[in-house]
Motif scaffolding. Structure first.
Motif, short mmCIF file in Angstrom:
data_model
loop_
_atom_site.label_atom_id
_atom_site.label_comp_id
_atom_site.label_asym_id
_atom_site.label_seq_id
_atom_site.Cartn_x
_atom_site.Cartn_y
_atom_site.Cartn_z
N VAL A 1 34.18 -0.24 -34.54
CA VAL A 1 33.61 -0.63 -35.84
C VAL A 1 32.71 -1.83 -35.59
CG1 VAL A 1 34.10 -1.46 -38.16
CG2 VAL A 1 35.63 0.20 -37.09
N ALA A 2 31.47 -1.74 -36.02
CA ALA A 2 30.54 -2.85 -35.88
C ALA A 2 30.48 -3.65 -37.17
CB ALA A 2 29.15 -2.35 -35.52
N ILE A 3 30.47 -4.95 -37.03
CA ILE A 3 30.33 -5.89 -38.14
C ILE A 3 28.98 -6.56 -38.01
CG2 ILE A 3 31.20 -8.02 -39.15
CD1 ILE A 3 33.00 -5.59 -39.62
N VAL A 4 28.15 -6.46 -39.04
CA VAL A 4 26.85 -7.14 -39.03
C VAL A 4 26.89 -8.29 -40.02
CG1 VAL A 4 24.41 -6.91 -39.62
CG2 VAL A 4 25.55 -5.11 -38.30
N ASP A 5 26.63 -9.48 -39.52
CA ASP A 5 26.59 -10.68 -40.35
C ASP A 5 25.45 -11.57 -39.87
OD1 ASP A 5 28.71 -10.62 -42.36
OD2 ASP A 5 30.11 -10.58 -40.67
N ALA A 6 25.18 -12.61 -40.61
CA ALA A 6 24.16 -13.58 -40.21
C ALA A 6 24.82 -14.82 -39.62
CB ALA A 6 23.30 -13.97 -41.41
N MET A 7 24.09 -15.51 -38.75
CA MET A 7 24.50 -16.79 -38.17
C MET A 7 25.68 -16.59 -37.20
SD MET A 7 22.13 -18.05 -40.03
CE MET A 7 22.12 -19.77 -39.56
N LYS B 1 30.89 -9.92 -28.92
CA LYS B 1 30.00 -10.62 -29.85
C LYS B 1 28.62 -10.72 -29.22
CE LYS B 1 30.22 -15.20 -30.62
NZ LYS B 1 30.59 -16.51 -31.22
N VAL B 2 27.60 -10.29 -29.98
CA VAL B 2 26.23 -10.30 -29.47
C VAL B 2 25.28 -10.81 -30.55
CG1 VAL B 2 26.67 -8.39 -27.88
CG2 VAL B 2 25.80 -7.91 -30.18
N ASN B 3 24.06 -11.15 -30.13
CA ASN B 3 23.03 -11.52 -31.09
C ASN B 3 22.37 -10.26 -31.64
OD1 ASN B 3 21.09 -10.66 -29.18
ND2 ASN B 3 20.71 -12.75 -28.44
N GLN B 4 21.37 -10.42 -32.48
CA GLN B 4 20.78 -9.27 -33.16
C GLN B 4 20.08 -8.30 -32.22
OE1 GLN B 4 18.19 -11.60 -35.77
NE2 GLN B 4 16.38 -10.73 -34.75
N HIS B 5 19.83 -8.75 -30.99
CA HIS B 5 19.20 -7.88 -30.00
C HIS B 5 20.20 -7.28 -29.02
CE1 HIS B 5 15.35 -9.16 -31.56
NE2 HIS B 5 15.66 -10.41 -31.35
N GLY B 6 21.48 -7.59 -29.21
CA GLY B 6 22.51 -7.01 -28.36
C GLY B 6 22.87 -7.82 -27.14
N ALA B 7 22.35 -9.03 -27.03
CA ALA B 7 22.64 -9.88 -25.88
C ALA B 7 23.71 -10.91 -26.21
CB ALA B 7 21.37 -10.59 -25.42
N ALA B 8 24.44 -11.34 -25.19
CA ALA B 8 25.51 -12.32 -25.40
C ALA B 8 24.96 -13.70 -25.72
CB ALA B 8 26.40 -12.38 -24.17
N CYS C 1 41.22 -0.11 -33.28
CA CYS C 1 39.78 0.01 -33.17
C CYS C 1 39.23 -1.12 -32.30
CB CYS C 1 39.12 -0.07 -34.55
SG CYS C 1 39.14 1.47 -35.49
N HIS C 2 38.14 -0.84 -31.60
CA HIS C 2 37.38 -1.89 -30.97
C HIS C 2 36.44 -2.49 -32.01
CE1 HIS C 2 37.92 -0.38 -26.55
NE2 HIS C 2 39.07 -0.59 -27.17
N ILE C 3 36.01 -3.73 -31.78
CA ILE C 3 35.17 -4.43 -32.76
C ILE C 3 33.94 -5.00 -32.07
CG2 ILE C 3 35.06 -6.21 -34.52
CD1 ILE C 3 38.12 -6.20 -34.63
N LEU C 4 32.77 -4.69 -32.62
CA LEU C 4 31.51 -5.27 -32.18
C LEU C 4 30.98 -6.16 -33.30
CD1 LEU C 4 28.99 -5.42 -30.27
CD2 LEU C 4 28.07 -3.48 -31.58
N LEU C 5 30.79 -7.44 -33.02
CA LEU C 5 30.22 -8.38 -33.97
C LEU C 5 28.77 -8.63 -33.59
CD1 LEU C 5 30.23 -10.53 -36.21
CD2 LEU C 5 31.25 -12.13 -34.55
N VAL C 6 27.85 -8.26 -34.49
CA VAL C 6 26.42 -8.47 -34.25
C VAL C 6 25.94 -9.55 -35.22
CG1 VAL C 6 24.16 -7.40 -34.02
CG2 VAL C 6 26.21 -6.02 -33.65
#
Length: 410
Positions: free
Chosen positions: A94-100, A130-137, A165-170
């Motif tokens: 499950v990916a979580i998209v947030d700002a900052m 956890k990655v930035n908006q471009h997918g990099a650490a 579930c695995h978690i991706l924070l973008v």
């Protein structure tokens, strides 16, 4: 500014001179649901979109009520209420998209999961990333206390609903449409991601239809919070490419077959879009364009999730807790009870992951309305008594087709 700093020093000295119990709630208090007014997370608002989370307000001031032990609903209650026993995410992401950025996200997630009896979900074991908006650490965005609280809510909501579930924070660079949509595209392009949750929203304007292309990812369930200000439509919930998730008040109902009952949360967003076309799978008649919401889940902070967050501007400890509650510091420092449709969106995204289906847009639930709990009471504002703001049998705006009853509708 000088007077504020002086007041802060006085308060710190006062707290340090009295027992710790004066600054934090007792363990007995922290084991139950909190009650009281509501306070926004205080996410950075310099962008076009804002987070949609709220916390129980402290009786001591305008800040959140901070407690030292788990509070509010946890995994046992969420999984019981929505019939999720025996369902597994089997490592789906499950990916979580947030700002900052939330600097303490992984550490706080570890504390939450340990306190709730869940297995570790870390970068080291491959469960969390956890990655930035471009997918990099790195580099990561600028930290923000309010968005960090939103991120803690999202991560803990996924953990409670789908513990395996695995978690991706973008993390997007700012709460503007372009960075957030870049983050959504990054999440969708990441192998293993089956659902993406978006717990933010803003007013519809002339730019949203072009931005919709970033939400069009067939085979991946994308959820969006319907809003926390009652009757009225926000985007991206109004996009025809997402599952718009409204909110309910979830309470235990001893003696009933389900054991739980739900009514419309008064803050849940809903209504008729002014700009977005009606999807082919949506058939209500009072709105010629896209109607919000599609489904719903718990959102009322008074029946909300307990989450753990320690990113703050005061360094932690008894003095910090009091400063937070008085509104003289930002962030959180322990357990807070939270809600808003910021909660319902990641809950539903996680149930999509439990279902394990390849889905497109919000159509899936409309093909299986009998697999949902119909919410028939409550309203979120005034709309002439129509279903757009008033719950009733079948489809309605605030709660859509209803709330999850297992994963069959997803």
């Amino acid at each position: 500014m000088v007077r504020l700093k002086s007041l802060t020093r006085v308060l710190v000295a006062f707290v340090l001179a009295v027992p710790l119990a004066l600054a934090t709630s007792s363990s007995a208090d922290a084991t139950s649901r909190l009650t009281g007014g509501l306070v926004d997370f205080g996410c950075a608002t310099h962008g076009q979109l804002h987070c949609l989370g709220k916390a129980i307000k402290s009786p001591k001031g305008p800040g959140p009520k901070v407690v030292s032990t788990p509070v509010g609903y946890g995994p046992a209650e969420i999984r019981s209420a929505y019939g999720l026993s025996g369902l597994h995410g089997s490592g789906r992401t499950v990916a979580i998209v947030d700002a900052m950025d939330a600097p303490t996200a992984e550490k706080d997630l570890a504390t939450y999961r340990a306190a709730r009896g869940l297995s570790p979900c870390t970068t080291a074991n491959g469960c969390f990333r956890k990655v930035n908006q471009h997918g990099a650490a790195s580099p990561l965005p600028k930290p923000d206390y309010g968005w960090a609280e939103e991120i803690s809510l999202d991560l803990d909501a996924v953990s409670a609903t789908c513990p395996d579930c695995h978690i991706l924070l973008v993390e997007a660079d700012s709460p503007d449409t372009d960075p957030l949509m870049t983050a959504v595209d990054t999440a969708a392009a990441t192998p293993g991601v089956v659902a993406i949750s978006n717990s933010y929203g803003g007013a519809e304007d002339s730019t949203i239809k072009a931005a919709d292309a970033h939400l069009d990812h067939p085979g991946i369930a994308i959820t969006a919070s319907s809003g926390d200000s009652g009757y009225g439509v926000s985007w991206p919930a109004s996009s025809p490419y997402v599952t718009a998730v409204g909110g309910t008040t979830l309470t235990k109902a001893v003696g009933t077959t389900r054991g739980w009952s739900e009514s419309t949360w008064s803050g849940s967003g809903s209504g008729c879009s002014a700009l977005e076309p009606k999807p082919a799978w949506q058939h209500d008649t009072a709105c010629a364009k896209r109607t919000v919401a599609d489904v719903a889940a718990v959102a009322d902070p008074k029946t909300g999730l307990g989450v753990y967050d320690t990113y703050n501007s005061c360094g932690g400890g008894a003095a910090c807790d009091l400063l937070l509650q008085l509104g003289l510091a930002q962030g959180a420092d322990g357990w807070v009870q939270v809600g808003g449709t910021s909660l319902s969106s990641p809950v539903v995204a996680s149930i999509y992951a439990l279902a394990g289906n390849s889905v497109t847009s919000g159509a899936q639930a409309y093909a299986h309305p009998g697999e949902l709990f119909d919410v028939v009471s409550g309203n979120n504002g005034k709309c002439g008594g129509s279903y757009l703001c008033t719950a009733g049998p079948g489809y309605d705006g605030p709660t859509g087709l209803g709330t999850p009853n297992g994963a069959g509708a997803f």
